[in-house]
Design a protein around this motif. Structure first.
Motif, PDB file in Angstrom:
ATOM      1  N   PHE A   3      -3.387  -5.175  -4.751  1.00  0.00           N
ATOM      2  CA  PHE A   3      -3.851  -3.789  -4.686  1.00  0.00           C
ATOM      3  C   PHE A   3      -3.319  -3.220  -3.389  1.00  0.00           C
ATOM      4  O   PHE A   3      -3.705  -3.657  -2.316  1.00  0.00           O
ATOM      5  CB  PHE A   3      -5.381  -3.734  -4.721  1.00  0.00           C
ATOM      6  CG  PHE A   3      -5.916  -2.336  -4.857  1.00  0.00           C
ATOM      7  CD1 PHE A   3      -6.034  -1.741  -6.102  1.00  0.00           C
ATOM      8  CD2 PHE A   3      -6.261  -1.594  -3.732  1.00  0.00           C
ATOM      9  CE1 PHE A   3      -6.506  -0.450  -6.226  1.00  0.00           C
ATOM     10  CE2 PHE A   3      -6.728  -0.303  -3.859  1.00  0.00           C
ATOM     11  CZ  PHE A   3      -6.852   0.276  -5.109  1.00  0.00           C
ATOM     12  N   ASP A   4      -2.389  -2.279  -3.477  1.00  0.00           N
ATOM     13  CA  ASP A   4      -1.702  -1.865  -2.261  1.00  0.00           C
ATOM     14  C   ASP A   4      -1.251  -0.413  -2.348  1.00  0.00           C
ATOM     15  O   ASP A   4      -1.016   0.109  -3.435  1.00  0.00           O
ATOM     16  CB  ASP A   4      -0.475  -2.765  -2.046  1.00  0.00           C
ATOM     17  CG  ASP A   4      -0.146  -2.905  -0.575  1.00  0.00           C
ATOM     18  OD1 ASP A   4      -0.703  -2.150   0.238  1.00  0.00           O
ATOM     19  OD2 ASP A   4       0.680  -3.770  -0.240  1.00  0.00           O
ATOM     20  N   GLY A   5      -1.126   0.226  -1.197  1.00  0.00           N
ATOM     21  CA  GLY A   5      -0.676   1.621  -1.127  1.00  0.00           C
ATOM     22  C   GLY A   5       0.712   1.729  -0.549  1.00  0.00           C
ATOM     23  O   GLY A   5       1.120   0.918   0.273  1.00  0.00           O
ATOM     24  N   ILE A   6       1.455   2.735  -1.009  1.00  0.00           N
ATOM     25  CA  ILE A   6       2.830   2.953  -0.581  1.00  0.00           C
ATOM     26  C   ILE A   6       2.927   4.414  -0.143  1.00  0.00           C
ATOM     27  O   ILE A   6       2.422   5.283  -0.854  1.00  0.00           O
ATOM     28  CB  ILE A   6       3.799   2.703  -1.752  1.00  0.00           C
ATOM     29  CG1 ILE A   6       3.711   1.256  -2.215  1.00  0.00           C
ATOM     30  CG2 ILE A   6       5.223   3.052  -1.389  1.00  0.00           C
ATOM     31  CD1 ILE A   6       4.409   0.987  -3.526  1.00  0.00           C
ATOM     32  N   PRO A   7       3.590   4.718   0.988  1.00  0.00           N
ATOM     33  CA  PRO A   7       3.725   6.118   1.380  1.00  0.00           C
ATOM     34  C   PRO A   7       4.449   6.937   0.304  1.00  0.00           C
ATOM     35  O   PRO A   7       5.287   6.400  -0.422  1.00  0.00           O
ATOM     36  CB  PRO A   7       4.555   6.062   2.658  1.00  0.00           C
ATOM     37  CG  PRO A   7       4.448   4.673   3.145  1.00  0.00           C
ATOM     38  CD  PRO A   7       4.188   3.809   1.961  1.00  0.00           C
ATOM     39  N   HIS A  25      -0.546   2.209  -5.528  1.00  0.00           N
ATOM     40  CA  HIS A  25      -0.828   3.653  -5.536  1.00  0.00           C
ATOM     41  C   HIS A  25      -0.109   4.322  -4.372  1.00  0.00           C
ATOM     42  O   HIS A  25       0.423   3.654  -3.484  1.00  0.00           O
ATOM     43  CB  HIS A  25      -2.330   3.901  -5.478  1.00  0.00           C
ATOM     44  CG  HIS A  25      -2.984   3.361  -4.248  1.00  0.00           C
ATOM     45  ND1 HIS A  25      -2.959   4.022  -3.057  1.00  0.00           N
ATOM     46  CD2 HIS A  25      -3.660   2.205  -4.033  1.00  0.00           C
ATOM     47  CE1 HIS A  25      -3.613   3.309  -2.158  1.00  0.00           C
ATOM     48  NE2 HIS A  25      -4.034   2.194  -2.718  1.00  0.00           N
ATOM     49  N   ASP A  26      -0.109   5.667  -4.396  1.00  0.00           N
ATOM     50  CA  ASP A  26       0.676   6.394  -3.395  1.00  0.00           C
ATOM     51  C   ASP A  26      -0.173   6.934  -2.246  1.00  0.00           C
ATOM     52  O   ASP A  26       0.256   7.830  -1.533  1.00  0.00           O
ATOM     53  CB  ASP A  26       1.493   7.508  -4.049  1.00  0.00           C
ATOM     54  CG  ASP A  26       0.618   8.584  -4.651  1.00  0.00           C
ATOM     55  OD1 ASP A  26      -0.611   8.454  -4.593  1.00  0.00           O
ATOM     56  OD2 ASP A  26       1.165   9.567  -5.182  1.00  0.00           O
ATOM     57  N   LYS A  27      -1.401   6.445  -2.088  1.00  0.00           N
ATOM     58  CA  LYS A  27      -2.291   6.807  -0.992  1.00  0.00           C
ATOM     59  C   LYS A  27      -2.709   8.274  -1.005  1.00  0.00           C
ATOM     60  O   LYS A  27      -3.147   8.800   0.012  1.00  0.00           O
ATOM     61  CB  LYS A  27      -1.647   6.493   0.372  1.00  0.00           C
ATOM     62  CG  LYS A  27      -1.178   5.051   0.517  1.00  0.00           C
ATOM     63  CD  LYS A  27      -1.278   4.606   1.946  1.00  0.00           C
ATOM     64  CE  LYS A  27       0.046   4.437   2.597  1.00  0.00           C
ATOM     65  NZ  LYS A  27      -0.044   3.836   3.921  1.00  0.00           N
ATOM     66  N   THR A  28      -2.553   8.977  -2.132  1.00  0.00           N
ATOM     67  CA  THR A  28      -3.061  10.344  -2.198  1.00  0.00           C
ATOM     68  C   THR A  28      -4.421  10.311  -2.888  1.00  0.00           C
ATOM     69  O   THR A  28      -4.806   9.289  -3.466  1.00  0.00           O
ATOM     70  CB  THR A  28      -2.131  11.250  -3.014  1.00  0.00           C
ATOM     71  OG1 THR A  28      -2.046  10.729  -4.340  1.00  0.00           O
ATOM     72  CG2 THR A  28      -0.743  11.309  -2.417  1.00  0.00           C
ATOM     73  N   ALA A  29      -5.127  11.454  -2.831  1.00  0.00           N
ATOM     74  CA  ALA A  29      -6.444  11.516  -3.479  1.00  0.00           C
ATOM     75  C   ALA A  29      -6.304  11.178  -4.959  1.00  0.00           C
ATOM     76  O   ALA A  29      -7.106  10.439  -5.515  1.00  0.00           O
ATOM     77  CB  ALA A  29      -7.048  12.896  -3.300  1.00  0.00           C
ATOM     78  N   TYR A  30      -5.261  11.703  -5.596  1.00  0.00           N
ATOM     79  CA  TYR A  30      -5.061  11.434  -7.017  1.00  0.00           C
ATOM     80  C   TYR A  30      -4.691   9.968  -7.258  1.00  0.00           C
ATOM     81  O   TYR A  30      -5.354   9.257  -8.018  1.00  0.00           O
ATOM     82  CB  TYR A  30      -3.990  12.358  -7.596  1.00  0.00           C
ATOM     83  CG  TYR A  30      -3.404  11.818  -8.881  1.00  0.00           C
ATOM     84  CD1 TYR A  30      -4.184  11.750 -10.027  1.00  0.00           C
ATOM     85  CD2 TYR A  30      -2.107  11.322  -8.933  1.00  0.00           C
ATOM     86  CE1 TYR A  30      -3.672  11.218 -11.197  1.00  0.00           C
ATOM     87  CE2 TYR A  30      -1.593  10.797 -10.096  1.00  0.00           C
ATOM     88  CZ  TYR A  30      -2.379  10.742 -11.225  1.00  0.00           C
ATOM     89  OH  TYR A  30      -1.874  10.204 -12.369  1.00  0.00           O
TER      90      TYR A  30
END
Lengths: 372, 354
Positions: A200-204, A173-178
């Motif tokens: 499960f990981d976030g990307i800027p 995911h892109d680490k935004t609320a959405y």
């Protein structure tokens, strides 16, 4: 000389003060409606198309004579998809004296701006923010005319688990609320149905090189990739996944529905699944709108019809309530069923759609088509 | 339809990155060795194994790192000569990206071919265009401020960076533009497969081109007359001008060289990530600047070393801890290095000017 300068300054000061009071005086023959959304920045294309949809609806109402006998005046503000900018846009709209706001587009913008509208007792209806938190805040005059991420996430997760029969998926995911919200909903449902989430990981949001994440996915043995994020990153992510030799399904949410994504992935793209609202292009009710939009702005974006519906529902509710007062309009919105381009629409106590109409889409020959 | 079989250990709990449990696992349980936390369950009956990052992580890190290094050369050369940080350098890189994409479009229609010769020509166009931008930047924004207080050219550079970003954003494209697939696909073919991992020609092309260019620059600065003149100017501008070195021209040459290297990096990055965006220059430029500082700003091998360290750290962090931690770890390493060696790893001069 000194005296002269002071006099000049005084005159200028008085002139400015007079001008300011002139501005803040509310005009009685106009009903001010604010549109807050994203026109520039990385989401400019998808968000601008939503605003255009609302503009068409308002123009139609004005051509018919307006609402409550008044012409509707639009105040359009751009939040660039940035939460901090969204807050200042919200304050500006409030001080501008708008009766209601259509927007914002990004969940990350709608959530921080909604308390400001709530405090000012201004009705807000968002055509694009799907994060559950938007309506879970319990504000009485906040509505959304689109499905929620938990509904969307359930569709995506069940599709991968039951229809494709997968047991292990990777979620980015892109680490935004959405993006993160959607990713979390998919993860929750997928785990509840007996699957495994191996990455499960976030990307800027600004990152466009995903090679390291893809290497991790590859070594984890995931059978599908779920991406919670926007179209600007979806395209490169899909391409780099295929370049690494991974032909697993690429599943994403409604942030990916944009022509820009089709351009990026090319004609040979396959095994892509996206959750989004119904296929309006073949609905007879949508034809006049589509025709009008294409004559004015060219090909419509995925959210144009949501912007159009949001403005229509809002103005119809104001008309039915006989006043632009937020509490009265909100009561009408909760009671009535509205006929929109996407079919009949009603709102529950939270302000969500009574029935989400999301379906699964795929990409074929450089077009978004409903999945078979 | 019958429901699919349940996964054996139906949960993600133990696979998730939990910093405290894993730290405890590393430091308080000496019998077990460090390994990938990501993919293996933490259970007693599973034998702990040291899992080295797979080769694609290492290669990906080296590729990113070599691009950081290539861009960092521009920062470090300008700092070496003028003692100022050219914050608009990332934007020169971005302009290189866009020029190449447009030149490719033009060349494909003009020559009606899609060979790699077009790509080389487009790269050349991008280099010339970026070099012209770099030269113009120096003339317009920095030359008059050379004798001013050190903060003046720095502010001017930041302003220029914002102007260029917004110029491209408003006049060229608000969305990312795609690199023509006909060209990138020719290089994105699989070169060979090792243990199920694909290696593309493009990755080796980027790595090779960067290293060759870095070596060429090093040779140029240390072995040619112009290079000697550059080093002379860096040491003392007044003395250099007294012995007949055209200082203004040498400074302009520095900008032209750095900008054309950045353009090559830009072309390769837009091919590598398959899109070019108006804010790409800021993102890659910031990391490249960090690489220059880490390696010791003003030092050319230092920039290369810093770039490779940052690229590898990013990808290895991503493998062990997830990409959420990537930037934190990179800047943590930078802080530690700067506390121990304020001038950077290979730096000779203390970076006290900015």
């Amino acid at each position: 000389m000194q005296r002269h300068i002071i006099h000049t300054l005084l005159v200028v000061f008085i002139a400015v003060a007079a001008g300011l009071t002139g501005c803040s005086k509310s005009s009685d023959d106009h009903l001010k409606i604010g549109i807050a959304g994203v026109r520039t920045g990385t989401d400019g294309s998808i968000g601008g198309a939503m605003i255009n949809g609302s503009i068409i609806a308002v123009d139609e109402w004005n051509a018919k004579g307006g609402v409550l006998g008044k012409k509707v005046e639009l105040v359009i503000r751009d939040d660039e998809g940035k939460p901090d900018k969204a807050v200042s846009v919200a304050r500006e709209l409030v001080s501008n004296g708008v009766a209601a706001v259509i927007g914002h587009f990004n969940s990350g913008c709608t959530i921080p701006s909604s308390p400001i509208y709530n405090e000012a007792k201004i009705l807000q209806i968002t055509p694009g923010s799907t994060n559950p938190k938007v309506t879970e805040q319990g504000f009485p005059a906040l509505f959304r005319i689109i499905g929620r991420d938990d509904q969307q996430g359930t569709i995506a997760a069940k599709f991968m688990r039951e229809k494709l029969g997968l047991t292990k998926i990777a979620v980015l995911h892109d680490k935004t609320a959405y993006g993160e919200g959607f990713a979390n909903e998919v993860k929750k449902t997928f785990l509840a149905n007996g699957g495994q989430v191996v990455v499960f990981d976030g990307i800027p949001r600004t990152e466009l090189d995903f090679r390291a994440n893809i290497a991790v996915i590859k070594s984890s043995g995931a059978q599908a990739l779920l991406w919670g994020g926007m179209y600007s990153q979806s395209g490169p992510l899909y391409l780099q996944l295929r370049q690494a030799g991974l032909d697993i399904p690429f599943v994403s949410g409604n942030g990916t529905i944009d022509p820009n994504f089709l351009d990026a992935v090319g004609a040979s793209a396959s095994n892509i699944y996206i959750t989004f609202g119904p296929d309006y292009e073949n609905l007879p009710a949508a034809q006049p709108f589509i025709k009008k939009y294409r004559s004015l702005y060219g090909k419509e974006g995925a959210y144009s019809v949501y912007g159009y519906d949001a403005a229509n529902v809002l103005l119809e509710a104001i008309q039915a309530a006989g006043s632009a007062d937020a509490a009265k309009v909100a009561a009408v919105l909760r009671e009535k069923t509205f006929n929109t381009v996407l079919g009949p629409v009603g709102f529950d106590a939270k302000g969500d759609l009574k029935q989400s109409n999301d379906i699964l889409w795929t990409v074929k020959d450089s077009k978004f088509v409903p999945a078979p | 339809m019958s429901p699919p079989p349940k996964a054996k250990d139906g949960g993600t709990e133990r696979n998730e990155w939990n910093p405290w449990r894993n730290l405890k696992h590393i430091f308080f349980n000496p019998k077990k060795k460090l390994r990938s936390f990501r993919n293996q369950p933490l259970e007693k009956d599973i034998k702990p194994t040291v899992s080295l990052p797979p080769p694609d992580i290492i290669l990906g890190g080296l590729v990113r790192g070599s691009i950081y290094g290539l861009v960092a050369l521009g920062y470090t050369m300008v700092y070496g000569i003028l003692g100022m940080i050219n914050f608009a350098h990332g934007e020169i890189f971005m302009i290189g990206m866009f020029t190449c994409v447009f030149a490719l479009g033009l060349l494909s229609t003009l020559l009606s071919t899609t060979t790699l010769v077009n790509l080389l020509l487009a790269t050349l166009v991008a280099m010339i265009f970026s070099a012209a931008f770099g030269y113009a930047n120096e003339r317009i924004a920095y030359r008059r401020l050379r004798k001013a207080h050190i903060l003046a050219p720095l502010t001017s550079a930041i302003g220029l960076s914002i102007i260029l970003q917004n110029f491209v954003f408003l006049t060229v494209s608000k969305d990312n533009i795609s690199f023509p697939r006909v060209y990138s696909d020719q290089l994105n073919k699989v070169a060979f497969t090792l243990g199920g991992v694909h290696f593309n020609y493009l990755q080796f092309t980027i790595l090779g081109t960067s290293l060759v260019l870095m070596a060429a620059l090093f040779f140029f600065i240390h072995r040619t007359r112009l290079g000697i003149a550059m080093r002379g100017t860096a040491q003392d501008q007044l003395m250099a001008s007294l012995v007949g070195i055209p200082v203004n021209k040498i400074i302009a040459l520095t900008f032209v060289l750095g900008s054309s290297l950045a353009a090559v990096a830009g072309v390769m990055v837009s091919m590598y990530q398959s899109v070019a965006g108006w804010n790409s220059g800021y993102i890659w430029g910031l990391k490249a600047f960090t690489a220059a500082v880490l390696g010791g700003i003003g030092n050319i091998p230092g920039a290369v070393l810093g770039g490779l360290i940052i690229g590898l750290t990013e990808d290895i962090t991503c493998y062990y801890f997830g990409s959420n931690w990537r930037n934190s770890v990179v800047f943590l390493i930078l802080m530690i290095v700067l506390i121990i060696r304020p001038r950077g790893l290979l730096g000779e001069r203390v970076a006290d000017k900015v």
